[in-house]
Design an enzyme around this catalytic site. Structure first.
Site, PDB file in Angstrom:
ATOM      1  N   CYS A   1     -24.542 110.419 137.344  1.00  0.00           N
ATOM      2  CA  CYS A   1     -25.798 110.727 136.648  1.00  0.00           C
ATOM      3  C   CYS A   1     -25.742 112.144 136.121  1.00  0.00           C
ATOM      4  CB  CYS A   1     -26.977 110.562 137.611  1.00  0.00           C
ATOM      5  SG  CYS A   1     -26.893 111.687 139.032  1.00  0.00           S
TER       6      CYS A   1
ATOM      7  N   CYS B   1     -25.097 114.886 138.669  1.00  0.00           N
ATOM      8  CA  CYS B   1     -23.689 115.211 138.911  1.00  0.00           C
ATOM      9  C   CYS B   1     -23.163 116.141 137.819  1.00  0.00           C
ATOM     10  CB  CYS B   1     -22.851 113.931 138.932  1.00  0.00           C
ATOM     11  SG  CYS B   1     -23.297 112.753 140.223  1.00  0.00           S
TER      12      CYS B   1
ATOM     13  N   CYS C   1      20.133 117.710 130.343  1.00  0.00           N
ATOM     14  CA  CYS C   1      20.432 118.409 131.597  1.00  0.00           C
ATOM     15  C   CYS C   1      19.192 119.164 132.070  1.00  0.00           C
ATOM     16  CB  CYS C   1      21.584 119.397 131.400  1.00  0.00           C
ATOM     17  SG  CYS C   1      21.213 120.673 130.170  1.00  0.00           S
TER      18      CYS C   1
ATOM     19  N   CYS D   1      17.689 121.688 129.659  1.00  0.00           N
ATOM     20  CA  CYS D   1      16.774 121.140 128.644  1.00  0.00           C
ATOM     21  C   CYS D   1      15.366 120.975 129.219  1.00  0.00           C
ATOM     22  CB  CYS D   1      17.279 119.790 128.154  1.00  0.00           C
ATOM     23  SG  CYS D   1      18.915 119.832 127.398  1.00  0.00           S
TER      24      CYS D   1
ATOM     25  N   CYS E   1      23.448  90.326 118.018  1.00  0.00           N
ATOM     26  CA  CYS E   1      23.991  91.531 117.384  1.00  0.00           C
ATOM     27  C   CYS E   1      23.133  92.739 117.729  1.00  0.00           C
ATOM     28  CB  CYS E   1      24.058  91.355 115.872  1.00  0.00           C
ATOM     29  SG  CYS E   1      22.431  91.154 115.105  1.00  0.00           S
TER      30      CYS E   1
ATOM     31  N   CYS F   1      19.434  92.561 117.030  1.00  0.00           N
ATOM     32  CA  CYS F   1      18.667  91.845 118.068  1.00  0.00           C
ATOM     33  C   CYS F   1      18.313  92.792 119.215  1.00  0.00           C
ATOM     34  CB  CYS F   1      19.472  90.662 118.605  1.00  0.00           C
ATOM     35  SG  CYS F   1      19.922  89.425 117.385  1.00  0.00           S
TER      36      CYS F   1
ATOM     37  N   ASP G   1      30.898 123.980 145.081  1.00  0.00           N
ATOM     38  CA  ASP G   1      30.366 124.602 146.290  1.00  0.00           C
ATOM     39  C   ASP G   1      31.502 124.566 147.315  1.00  0.00           C
ATOM     40  OD1 ASP G   1      28.466 125.472 148.309  1.00  0.00           O
ATOM     41  OD2 ASP G   1      28.594 123.415 149.059  1.00  0.00           O
TER      42      ASP G   1
ATOM     43  N   ASP H   1      27.053 119.358 147.847  1.00  0.00           N
ATOM     44  CA  ASP H   1      26.645 118.327 148.811  1.00  0.00           C
ATOM     45  C   ASP H   1      25.389 118.668 149.587  1.00  0.00           C
ATOM     46  OD1 ASP H   1      27.708 120.380 150.387  1.00  0.00           O
ATOM     47  OD2 ASP H   1      28.438 118.981 151.906  1.00  0.00           O
TER      48      ASP H   1
ATOM     49  N   ASP I   1      22.187 122.987 147.133  1.00  0.00           N
ATOM     50  CA  ASP I   1      22.904 122.790 145.874  1.00  0.00           C
ATOM     51  C   ASP I   1      22.063 122.036 144.840  1.00  0.00           C
ATOM     52  OD1 ASP I   1      25.273 123.980 146.862  1.00  0.00           O
ATOM     53  OD2 ASP I   1      25.867 122.110 147.818  1.00  0.00           O
TER      54      ASP I   1
END
Length: 922
Positions: A13, A16, A75, A78, A190, A193, A609, A807, A811
């Protein structure tokens, strides 16, 4: 001041709305132009982000969440570039950018956002447009007619936003939990498609990405909600058939069945076409009459014409049906060319038979043999092509076949243990299973009892079996060799490593590298262009050609239509991707996206690393030297602090203390200076533990330990120092053995002309020592975790194409920043998630194999594209009669059909050569 027009939700309402007004006035200097329970327009001296925070603090929602798919981001660099650009605009909030998608709340139009993205060289496409909830707005307006003030129509630029009812909470959930939908597609022939199916899938609201694979006749759709029924309907509306499949094994089974049916259909069509076409062609070649000169000729060729019509209605039906569907959807495909060519040849010949007097005497030639032979030869080409395509998915099928269909369940009741055979689908997490010698593990699990060697080569590529005992992890599909193992099921169904690998391989096989975009762009306009060339060529022959002009026009137009082959263009890249990604999976190399193949082929710098990548990742204490202190006290203090650290070297100190049965001292006020060292209080004194560099920054005197440090350095041991109240009391010598394969990998990379770099947080002398042993070109040492990505960026600014191999969790930023992130399969989930490539066997040799395979795959793609382009570039002009003025040579439509079929077969066969490629370590 910023001007924002925002839809509101959650307000019941004008009371609010007044609550929102008071909150905004309390938080900012604001001028509210328009206010209602569903909309606010205001001028405020603050960014949109803070305005939304203020409104949401009351439990309401403001603004429309827009979602875009992104193209051109390759990457993490970007992503950072676009994020920084968009963050500069005050009218953007809740910004979330990834390589593939963009989510934000804004008061600007979606067109403006697309333009802003284009300013930094990328492309954005709106995925979800907020839906107008007119009923709710009308209801609110009716309930509060007297209380609303200045409820004006929003400005044109924000009209769509003002009338929309946003659902940001729901969208956020969907974005975080994307849905992958696999579809089998029927009817694609093709590249045109493929383009049509992709457009139809992307038109479904909620779809973020659609990858269509012509070779596999399948599609992978990534959406923020379950839209399966809408996807199937969209494909159907585009003129194709789609079927949803979820289970990988079932998908592969249906896909194989579909390919088998296609093979049978093409084989039948080829047989019918050649049975009719070969005798007719032989008749013409060996001097038979192909002209309509008498009534008997009309009767005889009329019968042949009817037989050819029956052939077109059976063996050629697929071409004409597909061409008609394409026409009704305003597009053109390869089938359009075949249908136009064969249809024109049959229609012209039929007219000559029915009304020969309409044509000059020398133009009364029939071309029924061309109609039959073209259908037969093209169908034969499709048959051979379909057989070759089936081989491209062998690697994926081999992965699927690894999982057994039955398992042995161990049940204990009242102290009595029994075993029973159950289906894989009935296995639940926590069940106890027995894996007998020679059997494959049915699911991922943890060994509860028993000891054995397990062959994991099918997943990791490593030929040496791995010893498994209590608490060891086993993966679905691995083969138990000599002992019986009792395991607890921890990963079932799609949760197993094998299932995740299959999912990743399938997704990568359906993706497209950047090189494929050029082929897609050409394919989109290829068929209409060919039709125009055929019409133009026919007109040229009509105006300037010799008699019989009408006959020559037909031959030229038909030959141009038939020889053009978008099919070869459409297959050039997806087949190479499918084979290349599958071959990589066989080597234990998981590729997340096909674009990685193109990037990896250009890599000129590989950054490693150290810990866990070049070394085994299991450091151990080699020596402890105490200075003016008791060794046991030094070890007790070190043990107490390192227990609270998660650093790999901390675990080595703790293990060393346990082996010497040392009890940890009581400490308090523990502080972790991440990447440098740790400290705590012990009986009113401060204890520091860390690297030499950390101690130098604290100005702790290390002069008396210099000889010890030199000794550690000569042995390539990492020193960890401990001090009490800034007085050195001990030095730990910690070593992490170098992997045996690391030296071979570095040597191979150097021979390939690739610059090798070690990026580590270890001290300079230790890093230099390891690098010199391995032959690494450049060392960047004593790097803090949050600095690794910065060093990667610095290398990229030197115009280097960088692959980062790591790993650990630390990293992850560097893996995301690099042009290609390569994670060790033994590493953390965060690292693997941040990388575009994962090495399941965790061997540096796989880095070399990945680069060599990528180079071979891209080379194969370029060969295919070159062949397809050269074929069409020379074939179409020759078909149009370009050689006739100089040499009197004119191509037959039949020869054109054979050439078209051969071009597709050549592309498919060349792609399959990739399966035979050998890298130097595999």
């Amino acid at each position: 001041m910023g001007h924002y027009a925002l839809p509101l939700s959650g307000l019941n309402c004008m009371g609010c709305a007044r609550k929102v007004e008071r909150q905004l006035n309390a938080d900012f200097t604001v001028e509210i132009q328009t206010l209602s329970p569903t909309f606010i327009e205001l001028d405020v001296n603050s960014p949109l982000e803070k305005v939304i925070d203020s409104i949401e603090s009351l439990g309401y929602r403001a603004g429309n969440t827009l979602q875009f798919s992104l193209q051109g981001l390759n990457c993490g660099n970007c992503v950072n570039k676009l994020t920084k650009h968009l963050q500069a605009f005050d009218d953007i909030a809740r910004l979330n950018v990834s390589k593939e998608s963009l989510t934000l709340i804004t008061s600007s139009s979606h067109e403006e956002i697309i333009n802003r993205v284009a300013e930094v060289g990328y492309q954005a496409t709106l995925i979800n447009a907020p839906q107008v909830d007119e009923e709710e707005q009308i209801e609110v307006t009716a309930d509060e007619p007297a209380q609303q003030e200045k409820i004006a129509e929003p400005k044109a630029a924000t009209e769509e936003q003002a009338s929309a009812e946003p659902e940001p909470a729901e969208l956020t959930t969907q974005t975080d939990d994307l849905v992958n939908t696999h579809l089998l597609i029927k009817g694609m022939t093709c590249a045109s498609c493929v383009s049509s199916v992709e457009k139809s899938l992307l038109s479904v609201p909620g779809v973020e990405k659609a990858q269509v694979n012509l070779a596999e006749q399948s599609a992978l759709v990534i959406s923020n909600q379950d839209v399966t029924s809408a996807l199937v309907a969209a494909v159907s509306q585009a003129g194709y058939q789609a079927e949803w499949v979820d289970d990988p094994a079932e998908q592969q089974k249906k896909q194989q069945l579909h390919l088998d049916n296609i093979q049978k259909e093409h084989k039948r069509n080829a047989f019918l076409g050649l049975v009719m076409g070969v005798p007719l062609m032989a008749w013409g070649v060996f001097g038979g009459n192909m002209m309509i000169q008498t009534t008997s000729d009309q009767m005889a060729w009329g019968v042949v014409g009817l037989l050819c019509l029956a052939l077109l209605s059976t063996a050629g039906k697929g071409f004409f049906t597909s061409a008609w569907q394409a026409l009704t959807h305003r597009r053109a495909t390869m089938d359009t060319l075949v249908a136009l060519g064969t249809g024109a040849a049959w229609f012209y010949s039929t007219l000559v038979v029915i009304a020969p007097n309409w044509f000059p005497d020398n133009a009364r030639h029939v071309y029924f043999e061309a109609t039959a032979m073209i259908i037969g030869l093209i169908s034969l080409g499709h048959y051979i092509e379909a057989k070759a395509k089936a081989k491209t998915t062998q690697s994926l099928q081999a992965l699927i076949n690894l999982q057994p269909q039955k398992a042995t369940l161990v049940v204990t009741n009242n102290g009595e243990t029994t075993e029973q055979t159950i289906a894989i689908a009935d296995i639940k997490q926590g069940m106890t299973l027995r894996v007998k010698p020679g059997e494959q593990s049915p699911v991922d699990g943890v060994v509860l009892e028993g000891s054995s060697y397990v062959d994991e080569s099918m997943l990791t590529g490593e030929p040496i079996p791995v010893h498994k005992s209590a608490s060891s992890h086993v993966s679905a599909g691995t083969i138990n060799q000599d002992g019986s193992l009792l395991i607890e099921a921890t990963g079932i169904g799609s949760q197993t490593m094998l299932s995740r690998i299959i999912k990743m391989v399938r997704q990568a096989q359906s993706s497209k590298p950047a090189i494929a975009k050029m082929a897609d762009q050409i394919s989109a306009v290829f068929v209409p262009t060919v039709v125009l060339i055929a019409i133009f060529s026919a007109l040229i022959w009509y105006w300037f050609g010799p008699e019989p002009k009408v006959s020559y026009m037909l031959v030229i137009a038909t030959t141009v239509l038939i020889i053009a082959c978008p099919c070869a263009l459409g297959l050039a890249t997806p087949l190479s991707v499918t084979v290349g990604v599958g071959k990589a999976a066989e080597m234990g190399i998981l590729i997340r996206d096909a674009n990685v193949l193109q990037s990896a082929s250009k890599i000129n710098t590989v950054v490693f690393d150290k810990t866990g990548t070049l070394t085994q990742g299991k450091p151990s204490v080699q020596q402890l030297v105490a200075f003016n202190a008791d060794k046991q006290k030094v070890l007790s203090l070190a043990y107490a602090l390192e227990l609270q650290s998660e650093h790999p070297l901390a675990k080595a100190v703790c293990l060393y203390a346990k082996e010497n049965e040392i009890t940890a001292a009581t400490i308090e006020n523990f502080v972790n200076s991440r990447g440098q060292g740790i400290q705590a209080d012990y009986q009113g004194q401060t204890v520091h533990i860390g690297s030499v560099g950390y101690f130098q920054s604290l100005e702790i005197d290390l002069a008396e330990a210099q000889q010890t440090l030199d000794e550690f350095s000569s042995n390539a041991w990492t020193p960890v120092a401990i001090a009490l109240d800034k007085q050195l009391i001990g030095l730990f010598a910690i070593a992490d053995p170098v992997k045996e394969s690391a030296s071979q990998a570095i040597q191979a990379l150097n021979e390939m002309g690739i610059h090798t770099v070690m990026l580590t947080g270890d001290n300079q002398s230790v890093a230099n020592s390891i690098a010199s042993k391995l032959g690494i070109s450049q060392v960047i040492a004593q790097v803090l975790p949050d600095q690794k990505a910065q060093h990667i960026e610095a290398l990229q600014k030197q115009n280097r194409i960088v692959a980062m191999v790591g790993d650990g969790i630390n990293d992850a930023p560097a893996l995301a920043q690099a042009n290609i992130g390569i994670a060790m399969g033994s590493g953390s989930d965060v690292a693997i998630e941040s990388a575009q490539m994962t090495l399941l066997n965790s061997s540096p040799l796989s880095v070399v194999s990945a680069i060599e395979l990528s180079q071979a795959t891209i080379k194969n793609m370029k060969q295919n594209l070159f062949g397809a382009f050269v074929y069409n570039t020379f074939g179409i002009p020759i078909a149009a009669g370009a050689l006739y003025p100089a040499f009197g040579f004119l191509l037959s439509p039949v020869v054109a059909g054979a050439a078209m079929a051969l071009s597709s077969i050549t592309v498919v066969s060349n792609a399959n050569r990739l399966r035979l490629v050998k890298t130097r370590f595999h």
